[in-house]
Design a protein around this motif. Structure first.
Motif, PDB file in Angstrom:
ATOM      1  N   PRO A  39      38.642   3.283  66.569  1.00 11.29           N
ATOM      2  CA  PRO A  39      37.767   2.221  67.081  1.00 11.29           C
ATOM      3  C   PRO A  39      36.421   2.177  66.383  1.00 11.29           C
ATOM      4  O   PRO A  39      35.818   3.213  66.102  1.00 11.29           O
ATOM      5  N   GLY A  40      35.976   0.963  66.084  1.00 23.24           N
ATOM      6  CA  GLY A  40      34.656   0.759  65.488  1.00 23.24           C
ATOM      7  C   GLY A  40      34.630   0.637  63.986  1.00 23.24           C
ATOM      8  O   GLY A  40      33.598   0.298  63.397  1.00 23.24           O
ATOM      9  N   LEU A  41      35.757   0.895  63.304  1.00 23.44           N
ATOM     10  CA  LEU A  41      35.786   0.841  61.843  1.00 23.44           C
ATOM     11  C   LEU A  41      35.842  -0.594  61.318  1.00 23.44           C
ATOM     12  O   LEU A  41      36.339  -1.494  61.984  1.00 23.44           O
ATOM     13  N   ALA A  46      39.628  -5.323  73.027  1.00 30.56           N
ATOM     14  CA  ALA A  46      40.548  -5.145  74.157  1.00 30.56           C
ATOM     15  C   ALA A  46      40.110  -4.024  75.091  1.00 30.56           C
ATOM     16  O   ALA A  46      40.357  -4.087  76.296  1.00 30.56           O
ATOM     17  N   ASP A  47      39.464  -3.002  74.538  1.00 25.70           N
ATOM     18  CA  ASP A  47      38.962  -1.893  75.353  1.00 25.70           C
ATOM     19  C   ASP A  47      37.432  -1.899  75.311  1.00 25.70           C
ATOM     20  O   ASP A  47      36.822  -1.445  74.332  1.00 25.70           O
ATOM     21  N   PRO A  48      36.795  -2.424  76.364  1.00 27.26           N
ATOM     22  CA  PRO A  48      35.323  -2.528  76.379  1.00 27.26           C
ATOM     23  C   PRO A  48      34.601  -1.192  76.359  1.00 27.26           C
ATOM     24  O   PRO A  48      33.395  -1.135  76.098  1.00 27.26           O
ATOM     25  N   LYS A  49      35.333  -0.111  76.618  1.00 25.75           N
ATOM     26  CA  LYS A  49      34.702   1.208  76.643  1.00 25.75           C
ATOM     27  C   LYS A  49      34.635   1.850  75.253  1.00 25.75           C
ATOM     28  O   LYS A  49      33.997   2.882  75.079  1.00 25.75           O
ATOM     29  N   LYS A  50      35.327   1.242  74.280  1.00 26.73           N
ATOM     30  CA  LYS A  50      35.357   1.803  72.928  1.00 26.73           C
ATOM     31  C   LYS A  50      34.572   0.926  71.962  1.00 26.73           C
ATOM     32  O   LYS A  50      34.412  -0.278  72.201  1.00 26.73           O
TER      33      LYS A  50
END
Length: 249
Positions: free
Chosen positions: A71-73, A98-102
């Motif tokens: 995530p984040g790349l 899709a995953d707001p926590k990542k």
């Protein structure tokens, strides 16, 4: 006169025969391809998982072993059509949020062909990645960001001439390496496809000048009869000299 007509008739008959033979070969090849598709578990699995083609599982398997997609790349997928690798990259980098926590990543897909939209990906259609125009559009799309990972599952259309086909995919490999050198951040990575052959060790030696480590991968999702394998180059060192003609001077 009679001899001339006879020769012409024989030549025409030979041409027709060659045409029919080639048609039969193509028909047989198509039938073999269809049979192989029906028997391939990854084809059905791709449909179930909503991937555009079976090649998605090659990247999933390689990522499971190497963890190059997180995530984040920021990722670029070269020659992305129809987009299965792009789909995987979007999921693994959380580019669709899709995953707001990542952390939310960014994925850009580029191809000469049309790519239907993929949520979470920036699509550059009808674009040759090796051109200056494409590079400028990529830089504009990314803003100030440098790329963490460049992906390439590209292969040229087969001519049937083994050595020519190898030369063509090798040319694509060097173009991908050159592109990656221009957009990748220091310590970024590159994953691309190549066909096995005596040229591969030379390619690895070239890569070792610009990446800290080189690894050969052969995912199980690659068909057993295929000579394809993948090279993962990790830890981009940067470039000291300008790139010339797709190779480093």
């Amino acid at each position: 006169m009679w001899t001339s007509r006879s020769t012409a008739h024989a030549s025409l008959s030979y041409t027709k025969m060659c045409f029919l033979v080639n048609c039969l070969k193509r028909l047989k090849s198509s039938q073999q391809w269809l049979s192989r598709q029906k028997a391939d578990p990854y084809v059905e699995k791709a449909k179930i998982c909503n991937y555009r083609c079976r090649s998605a599982f090659k990247l999933l398997e390689m990522n499971e072993k190497t963890n190059i997609l997180t995530p984040g790349l920021t990722v670029i997928d070269l020659g992305a059509s129809p987009g299965s690798w792009t789909q995987v990259a979007v999921q693994k980098t959380n580019a669709d949020g899709a995953d707001p926590k990542k952390p939310k990543g960014s994925v850009l897909a580029i191809d000469k062909l049309q790519i239907f939209p993929i949520e979470g990906a920036i699509i550059l259609n009808n674009m040759d990645f090796s051109t200056i125009e494409a590079h400028d559009k990529v830089v504009k799309a990314l803003g100030d960001r440098k790329v963490d990972l460049v992906l390439s599952d590209m292969a040229p259309s087969a001519t049937g001439v083994r050595e020519l086909d190898k030369d063509r995919i090798l040319g694509l490999c060097y173009m991908a390496i050159r592109f990656a050198a221009l957009v990748t951040r220091i310590d970024g990575n590159l994953l691309f496809k190549v066909w096995d052959g005596k040229e591969v060790p030379i390619l690895e030696m070239d890569l070792e000048r610009f990446y800290k480590s080189i690894k050969i991968l052969k995912p199980q999702a690659s068909r057993s009869e295929s000579s394809e394998k993948f090279i993962l180059a990790r830890g981009f060192k940067g470039i000291q000299r300008p790139l010339e003609n797709g190779r480093w001077g």
